[in-house]
Enzyme design. Sequence first.
Site, PDB file in Angstrom:
ATOM      1  N   GLU A 139      26.314 -62.176  13.728  1.00 37.72           N
ATOM      2  CA  GLU A 139      26.052 -61.278  12.596  1.00 37.72           C
ATOM      3  C   GLU A 139      27.318 -60.489  12.336  1.00 37.72           C
ATOM      4  O   GLU A 139      27.960 -60.013  13.264  1.00 37.72           O
ATOM      5  CB  GLU A 139      24.901 -60.326  12.958  1.00 37.72           C
ATOM      6  CG  GLU A 139      24.750 -59.174  11.991  1.00 37.72           C
ATOM      7  CD  GLU A 139      23.632 -58.203  12.375  1.00 37.72           C
ATOM      8  OE1 GLU A 139      22.696 -58.609  13.090  1.00 37.72           O
ATOM      9  OE2 GLU A 139      23.711 -57.038  11.955  1.00 37.72           O
ATOM     10  N   GLU A 144      27.806 -50.614   6.234  1.00 40.45           N
ATOM     11  CA  GLU A 144      26.609 -50.022   6.821  1.00 40.45           C
ATOM     12  C   GLU A 144      26.843 -48.533   7.029  1.00 40.45           C
ATOM     13  O   GLU A 144      27.888 -48.118   7.502  1.00 40.45           O
ATOM     14  CB  GLU A 144      26.293 -50.696   8.171  1.00 40.45           C
ATOM     15  CG  GLU A 144      24.927 -50.315   8.696  1.00 40.45           C
ATOM     16  CD  GLU A 144      24.387 -51.341   9.697  1.00 40.45           C
ATOM     17  OE1 GLU A 144      25.185 -52.097  10.261  1.00 40.45           O
ATOM     18  OE2 GLU A 144      23.159 -51.352   9.900  1.00 40.45           O
TER      19      GLU A 144
END
Length: 385
Positions: A139, A144
């Site tokens: 990932e 974020e």
Amino acid sequence: MYLGPLCAFSLFFSTISSGFLSVNAFNLVKDYSGNSFFDEWDFYGSWDSLTNGDVNWVDRTNATNKQLAYVNSAGNAILKVDNTTNVPWNEKRDTVRIESQKEYGVGSLWIADIVHMPFGCSVWPALWTKGQNWPDDGEIDIIEGINLASTNQMALHTKPGCMHVSAPADQRGKSGQLDCSVDAGCTVMETAPNSIGAGFNGAGGGVYATQFDASGIFIWFWSRPNIPKSISESTSTSAIANLNDWGPPAASYPSGSNCDIPSYFSEQSIVITITLCGTWAGNPQFYTPQCGSVGPTGKCYDDNVPGNGSNYDNAYFEIKYVRAYTDGTASPSSSGSSSTGTKTGSGPNATGNSGSSNVYKSGFVAPLVGTTIVSLAGLAIIFMF
Ligand SMILES: *[C@@H]1O[C@H](CO)[C@@H](O)[C@H](O)[C@H]1NC(C)=O
Ligand SMILES: *[C@@H]1O[C@H](CO)[C@@H](O)[C@H](O)[C@H]1NC(C)=O
Ligand SMILES: *[C@@H]1O[C@H](CO)[C@@H](O)[C@H](O)[C@H]1NC(C)=O
Ligand SMILES: *[C@@H]1O[C@H](CO)[C@@H](O)[C@H](O)[C@H]1NC(C)=O
């Protein structure tokens, strides 16, 4: 096409002496933009069972009907939290999570031009990529942030065995955790201003680029005024000739004995999410310092999610485009626009979210400070064969 070390070597020097070659062009394989932006994504269609957020990630029909996913009059894609419904206490609020149907292999480059990023207490947006099986297929968290944070946090998530190096010579951001298999992943904090949140939006947004390469994973961010010409002058059909004007990446995860990137990352889907509270934004350790005083209870859910939703007026992405490119080195099964698949219910368990990288194939980055770009352009050629 193998040229052999000698030839590669001379190309390397001709690159230095005669400027940049364009053999490592990145050809466009997919442009997500305009009225077709939402056509090749899967909408999650369930409550947030991945990060335990207090949301329903609605399906495409509901997202369209409720105007939570649409293309605005400027031609930009909007993905938002419902800010018009009165949600009773103990119920969840609607928003969206989309995952690209196409997967992109090693040799890919993703560029996202974003005008507005969601922010606010309880809000947890992310733009990231993931392989089909988590964490085995890796990932990459490109964008974020939570609550009122003003700094983007990038990360890789992998199965055990992949370590980031503490201070790659070409990395602009600041490394945190080095072990990519721990909960938070191996993180890098942005150091440039206006990378997310109100600051990002106030500057007119910006561009994130990620290179997913055998030589490493690299993530770049530019605020709107600093976007390099190679990107600002690119179109929905053109290639990116080279990355010569990109400067050093915000996060650099070079492949090496610390982590052989292709062994930990398979083909990646692009994911864009917004959740509320959940395992990171709602964790009192992170929620309370920024937002614990916004409401009467000091609790993420109670003080934010129920009610008329007017506190979510800023909880939306406005995206000009997401583009995927390939440098042609990807194996046939992952040639940039490769395999598809409807990936339902897959996903990271806990804190995982976005990831990204940009590249300039930095096989031997460390010793090359100062001439990084030139040297890397040379290396890119070597690595292509
Ligand atoms: C879509 O909306 C309908 C009507 O509000 C609701 O019953 C259904 O659960 C929603 N589906 C999803 C996946 O959100
Ligand atoms: C929404 O609720 C807040 C208080 O929670 C209030 O200040 C605001 O006026 C309300 N907005 C509308 C449009 O009702
Ligand atoms: C909801 O959010 C949008 C931005 O996504 C904003 O334009 C709108 O004014 C907000 N409030 C209402 C009541 O729609
Ligand atoms: C996901 O979370 C659950 C509960 O927190 C845990 O039992 C499980 O092992 C986790 N799975 C992975 C792949 O981390």
